[in-house]
Design an enzyme around this catalytic site. Structure first.
Site, PDB file in Angstrom:
ATOM      1  N   ASN A 144       5.097  -0.229   9.675  1.00 15.70           N
ATOM      2  CA  ASN A 144       6.481  -0.737   9.581  1.00 15.70           C
ATOM      3  C   ASN A 144       7.561   0.327   9.692  1.00 15.70           C
ATOM      4  O   ASN A 144       8.595   0.073  10.296  1.00 15.70           O
ATOM      5  CB  ASN A 144       6.662  -1.608   8.323  1.00 15.70           C
ATOM      6  CG  ASN A 144       6.417  -0.860   7.045  1.00 15.70           C
ATOM      7  OD1 ASN A 144       5.633   0.082   7.017  1.00 15.70           O
ATOM      8  ND2 ASN A 144       7.076  -1.270   5.995  1.00 15.70           N
ATOM      9  N   GLY A 218      -0.138   0.107   2.608  1.00 19.10           N
ATOM     10  CA  GLY A 218      -0.519  -0.971   3.521  1.00 19.10           C
ATOM     11  C   GLY A 218      -0.684  -2.268   2.762  1.00 19.10           C
ATOM     12  O   GLY A 218      -0.079  -2.470   1.700  1.00 19.10           O
ATOM     13  N   SER A 219      -1.521  -3.126   3.295  1.00 11.99           N
ATOM     14  CA  SER A 219      -1.649  -4.468   2.712  1.00 11.99           C
ATOM     15  C   SER A 219      -2.546  -4.455   1.471  1.00 11.99           C
ATOM     16  O   SER A 219      -3.357  -3.533   1.283  1.00 11.99           O
ATOM     17  CB  SER A 219      -2.238  -5.413   3.760  1.00 11.99           C
ATOM     18  OG  SER A 219      -3.537  -4.966   4.096  1.00 11.99           O
ATOM     19  N   ALA A 221      -5.028  -6.481   0.887  1.00  9.78           N
ATOM     20  CA  ALA A 221      -6.439  -6.670   1.270  1.00  9.78           C
ATOM     21  C   ALA A 221      -7.077  -5.326   1.625  1.00  9.78           C
ATOM     22  O   ALA A 221      -8.187  -5.010   1.173  1.00  9.78           O
ATOM     23  CB  ALA A 221      -6.522  -7.632   2.452  1.00  9.78           C
ATOM     24  N   GLY A 223      -5.903  -2.345   0.774  1.00 12.52           N
ATOM     25  CA  GLY A 223      -5.829  -1.491  -0.419  1.00 12.52           C
ATOM     26  C   GLY A 223      -7.034  -1.685  -1.319  1.00 12.52           C
ATOM     27  O   GLY A 223      -7.583  -0.731  -1.875  1.00 12.52           O
ATOM     28  N   GLU A 240       0.112   1.982  -2.408  1.00 13.70           N
ATOM     29  CA  GLU A 240       1.421   1.317  -2.311  1.00 13.70           C
ATOM     30  C   GLU A 240       1.219   0.113  -1.411  1.00 13.70           C
ATOM     31  O   GLU A 240       1.041   0.262  -0.198  1.00 13.70           O
ATOM     32  CB  GLU A 240       2.472   2.276  -1.737  1.00 13.70           C
ATOM     33  CG  GLU A 240       2.765   3.466  -2.635  1.00 13.70           C
ATOM     34  CD  GLU A 240       3.401   3.095  -3.970  1.00 13.70           C
ATOM     35  OE1 GLU A 240       3.872   1.944  -4.122  1.00 13.70           O
ATOM     36  OE2 GLU A 240       3.411   3.954  -4.868  1.00 13.70           O
ATOM     37  N   CYS A 274       8.308  -3.393   2.776  1.00 14.01           N
ATOM     38  CA  CYS A 274       7.538  -3.872   1.611  1.00 14.01           C
ATOM     39  C   CYS A 274       8.476  -4.405   0.535  1.00 14.01           C
ATOM     40  O   CYS A 274       8.175  -5.395  -0.117  1.00 14.01           O
ATOM     41  CB  CYS A 274       6.663  -2.747   1.068  1.00 14.01           C
ATOM     42  SG  CYS A 274       7.567  -1.260   0.668  1.00 14.01           S
ATOM     43  N   GLU A 448       4.887   6.467  -6.884  1.00 12.92           N
ATOM     44  CA  GLU A 448       5.250   7.520  -5.937  1.00 12.92           C
ATOM     45  C   GLU A 448       6.754   7.705  -5.894  1.00 12.92           C
ATOM     46  O   GLU A 448       7.493   7.073  -6.620  1.00 12.92           O
ATOM     47  CB  GLU A 448       4.655   7.268  -4.541  1.00 12.92           C
ATOM     48  CG  GLU A 448       5.296   6.212  -3.730  1.00 12.92           C
ATOM     49  CD  GLU A 448       4.798   6.217  -2.268  1.00 12.92           C
ATOM     50  OE1 GLU A 448       3.792   6.850  -1.932  1.00 12.92           O
ATOM     51  OE2 GLU A 448       5.437   5.537  -1.464  1.00 12.92           O
TER      52      GLU A 448
END
Ligand code: NAD
Length: 467
Positions: A144, A218-219, A221, A223, A240, A274, A448
């Site tokens: 993204n 990322g997503s 799933a 993660g 994240e 996000c 983070e």
């Protein structure tokens, strides 16, 4: 076709094969990226390991190098920004800002203090605590905002004293590869390795014995998979993940004003953020007025190729995401939602979707319950504020949330009750250097940004001097 190379041990590496990269504004392949094989990944990991101890032990050198990274980014900014727009779709002005922020980030982390602390100093002992870098970091990133995502890990990892092997998304490998090409001129060999490839490459990185930490964005799933894979080797993980941020408007707001201030908090980067507003709760008494004001804003937003100076909203980044967003809108309409603006793809090539406001949206519709990650905002009505708060919290997402009110005390009381890593009042998605950024529930593991990233890439070491 311009060529892009991986950076392994300070060298340009072409890769054993290549894969296509598509410009989302045209839907056409415009470049190729190197596909990293296992041997090349091993070479990158070995190089990062070899570079680690000298790098860890020389903070002054790291500080100089980080300033040199910022300088190099300033020189390469225009080229880097154009590459980011071509592969990601974002307006060029946004891409330029993301390069600028990356350079600022290197400078800020270079100046960040990480003082040694004294835990005890008495007749019995002097106990000192220092933070030591954990080692090689495997950094795996989404599509993204590629440059920001990469530097969000590299700059604090450098400050901590870690070396990095960095992998961008296969949808947007080029800006990160170009970042590696620019930075390899100024960083010691092995401290930053950039590899590109598909999802398997990410999996190999998390399974590799060398990295001691994984920094994944990322997503949810993916993660989860990353966490399972890293656990086998007790690697430290910083995750994240996705968000489905609710914004709650209170009944003391002016409908046009709130629509004006909120619109870009949902639609920036075509909603592919996000921490964008992804569900909006509005009192029934002002529901129609807010929907109408948002619809007016959506119709006025200029959608187009990111290279066109007039463009405010680019395309969706890739075909699967484009189809997912279109499917979510169609599904919501079939379940009773109404299109107040947009609601369809633009004719022609590219993954363009009209900025869309959905009214009469409700929980149970996937567009409300899941993360749409696109230029669509479902608007939900509420009559009791308690009910709005519990609906906003009734999810396993927990990245961000916001409250919009002209009464600061009322807003703060509602903010207190929202289950999210960050709660904003009268704005959304603003992330300054002094804030931790952490998802609760399924939106992440660890914090983070700023000093929190440096903590994530270091561990305490205690030195106990007996007296
Ligand atoms: P994704 O999870 O599909 O992919 C992210 C990265 O993981 C890619 O580089 C991919 O190649 C890699 N990958 C895929 N399978 C893997 C595996 N098994 N092991 C290791 N790596 C693997 O995510 P995406 O679609 O690229 O990005 C969108 C998502 O990212 C959204 O959910 C968004 O909310 C989230 N995101 C979160 C933040 C945050 O800071 N919380 C920031 C940006 C994006």
């Amino acid at each position: 076709m311009t060529t892009f190379t991986m950076t392994i041990d300070g060298n340009a590496v072409a890769g054993h094969a290549t894969f296509d990269v598509t410009n989302p504004a045209t839907g056409a392949v415009f470049a190729e990226a190197p596909d990293c094989g296992r041997q090349e990944l091993d070479a990158a990991m070995v190089s990062a390991q070899a570079a680690f101890s000298d790098w860890r032990d020389d903070l002054e050198r790291r500080r100089q190098v980080m300033h040199a990274c910022a300088d190099a980014l300033a020189v390469g900014a225009e080229d880097l920004a154009r590459v980011a727009t071509l592969e990601q779709g974002m307006p060029l002005s946004n891409a330029r800002r993301s390069v600028q922020r990356a350079a600022d980030s290197f400078r800020r982390y270079a100046g960040l203090d990480l003082p040694r602390s004294i835990a005890q100093d008495d007749d019995e002992a002097l106990v000192e605590v220092v933070r030591r870098p954990i080692g090689v970091i495997a950094a795996i990133k989404p599509w993204n905002v590629p440059i920001s995502m990469a530097v969000n890990t590299v700059a604090p990892a450098f400050r901590a004293g870690c070396t990095v092997v960095l992998k961008p998304s296969p949808f947007t490998p080029l800006a990160t590869l170009r970042l590696g090409e620019i930075l390899r001129e100024v960083v010691p060999a092995g401290t930053l390795n950039v590899v590109s490839g598909g999802n398997d490459l990410g999996q190999w990185m998390t399974e590799h014995p060398i990295p001691r930490g994984v920094s994944f964005t990322g997503s949810i799933a993916t993660g989860r998979r990353v966490n399972v894979s890293a656990a086998a080797d007790l690697k430290r993980v910083l995750l994240e993940l996705g968000g489905n941020d609710a914004a709650i408007v209170l009944d003391d707001m002016d409908p046009a004003d709130v629509a004006d201030r909120l619109f870009w908090r949902a639609f920036f980067n075509s909603g592919q953020i996000c921490m964008a507003v992804k569900r909006l709760y509005v009192p029934a008494s002002m529901y129609r007025a807010v929907v109408d004001a948002l619809a007016t804003k959506a119709r006025a937003a200029r959608v187009g190729d990111g290279l066109d100076v007039d463009t405010e909203l680019g395309p969706l980044n890739n075909r699967p995401q484009f189809e997912r967003v279109a499917g979510l809108v169609d599904g919501a309409v079939r379940s009773g939602a109404r299109v107040a603006a947009g609601g369809r793809a633009l004719d022609g090539a590219g993954y363009f979707y009209e900025p869309t406001i959905l009214s009469d949206a409700a929980e149970g519709m996937p567009i409300v319950d899941e993360e749409q990650f696109g230029p669509v905002l479902p608007v939900l009505s509420y009559t009791s504020l308690d009910d709005a708060v519990s609906r906003a919290n009734d999810t396993m997402f927990g990245l961000g949330a916001s409250v919009w009110s002209s009464d600061p005390e009322r807003a703060a009381a509602v903010a207190e009750r929202l289950e999210a890593g960050t709660v904003w009042i009268n704005t959304h998605g603003v992330l300054g250097h002094a804030q931790p950024f952490a998802g609760t529930k399924w939106s992440g593991l660890g914090a983070e940004n700023g000093i929190w990233s440096v903590h994530a890439f270091t561990e305490p070491r205690t030195v106990y001097h007996a007296r």
